[in-house]
Design a protein around this motif. Structure first.
Motif: not given
Length: 419
Positions: A113-130
């Protein structure tokens, strides 16, 4: 909306931004990640711009921690400080009943929505969700992360007990920062060094804090419990710890290891209550045995080398609940929240601030619900729940805190007279 993956190629020259929450712990964790080739930065932007960015790009029925975390990311990206094509974001996913598991999807929607959709987001999780090909935990990273949490808890505990009494302003934080640098240097020299030297380091840390010049005076002790983000984040709780310090209090905040132990313990409770694998229960209990071992080592080093009070053993504080709340209650902070209240009261901290963010109904239930029963069990318990949301005024929050402190002063005066 297609997910943008953080790749191996990005690892070389991307800066990974992390929302602020636990300054000491995150300093150690980020330094440990840096040793493995990740360029990390904990965000420090604060104030109305962050809240306004959250309100603009996140639905305002979303819980307050999500609004702040996403608002902090968006505000940072809009600041002009970063190369937007060489930056990534990191956020945790709990994998449990908390909506924090969905923050990452809210964040991606807000970025788009803010025009930054190309920026990657890293999931830090213990369950292998991503998973991301450019970011993964190695065994050495997991070890460093565990010890970073343990050292962070010790430094936070000793800092909180030393800072209100320091004679030279800033001496406590300088000592904390010196140890953060020293531990990072040990990790850099050899990943096993802080592990091998764990007990030696703990004893040296305790002796260094013991050597700090202190004023000999009695201060009102105040504990902080509540939802994990608002409990620890200065931005989330309107700099609550600093406010209490300025009011002449000693602040006590339970450590992060207790929350991680709780995440293991509730899985054991689930098996006991609803059935499950004996093998899983055995493995989880062995994990809790390791936690108890660490707790005992830390407590012994602090007691033998300083006048400071170590935290109570996790399972001891759990036992103190004694029917106050069922162990099947695990949404929000579940039974951990009243357990931390009991732990504080049993250690002589009768004055407690229970921080409650907008949108976290389970946290309000397990936070406010047991207060009446706690007051019946502990007549000196002086507990005040404080709500945090975009519309809550800081003046109103601080007035309620001052009212709690006035009661604390009266109770302290009565105790002195009784002696």
């Amino acid at each position: 909306m297609e997910r943008v993956e953080f790749t191996q190629e990005m690892k070389k020259d991307y800066t990974i931004l992390v929302p602020d929450m636990l300054p000491v712990h995150f300093s150690l964790l980020m330094n440990a990640f840096e040793l493995h080739g990740y360029h990390m930065e904990v965000l420090k932007n604060d104030g109305a711009n962050v809240v306004n960015a959250g309100l603009q790009y996140v639905h305002n029925d979303t819980c307050y921690p999500a609004l702040l975390v996403i608002g902090q990311f968006i505000d940072a990206l809009q600041s002009g400080r970063y190369d937007l094509h060489r930056v990534a974001l990191m956020i945790t996913q709990t994998g449990g009943g908390c909506r924090a598991s969905n923050y990452i999807h809210l964040l991606r929607k807000a970025l788009d929505k803010a025009g930054f959709g190309y920026i990657p987001v890293i999931s830090l999780n213990p369950a292998g969700l991503e998973k991301n090909s450019g970011f993964s935990f190695t065994p050495s990273m997991l070890i460093e992360a565990l010890y970073s949490v343990l050292y962070g808890d010790v430094l936070m505990l000793l800092k909180n007990q030393a800072e209100p009494y320091e004679i030279e302003a800033g001496s406590t934080m300088r000592l904390v920062n010196r140890w953060v640098d020293a531990l990072t240097a040990q990790f850099k020299k050899n990943v096993a060094l802080p592990v091998i030297r764990f007990k030696r380091n703990l004893c040296a840390i305790a002796r260094d804090f013991e050597a700090l010049p202190r004023r000999q005076e009695e201060k009102i002790k105040v504990g902080i419990v509540g939802e994990i983000y608002v409990k620890y984040s200065a931005m989330g709780n309107n700099h609550l710890e600093q406010f209490l310090l300025d009011q002449g209090c000693e602040v006590n905040v339970p450590g992060l290891m207790g929350f991680l132990a709780y995440c293991v313990e509730v899985r054991i409770d689930d098996i006991d209550l609803y059935g499950g694998s004996r093998k899983s229960r055995w493995l989880l209990n062995r994990a809790m045995d390791v936690v108890t071992h660490f707790e005992k080592v830390i407590a012994r080093c602090i007691r033998e080398n300083s006048r400071y009070q170590p935290a109570e053993l996790f399972r001891t504080s759990k036992a103190h609940l004694n029917g106050l709340l069922g162990y099947g209650c695990k949404m929000g902070e579940g039974w951990l929240l009243p357990s931390e209240m009991v732990e504080l009261i049993e250690s002589g901290v009768n004055n407690i601030v229970c921080v409650q963010p907008f949108g976290c109904l389970p946290n309000h239930i397990v936070g406010k619900g047991p207060i009446h029963a706690l007051r019946e069990r502990y007549p000196l318990a002086n507990i005040v729940p404080i709500d945090y949301d975009p519309s809550a005024t800081r003046v109103n929050q601080e007035n309620r805190l001052k009212l709690m402190l006035s009661v604390a002063k009266e109770n302290l005066a009565e105790q002195r007279q009784a002696q």
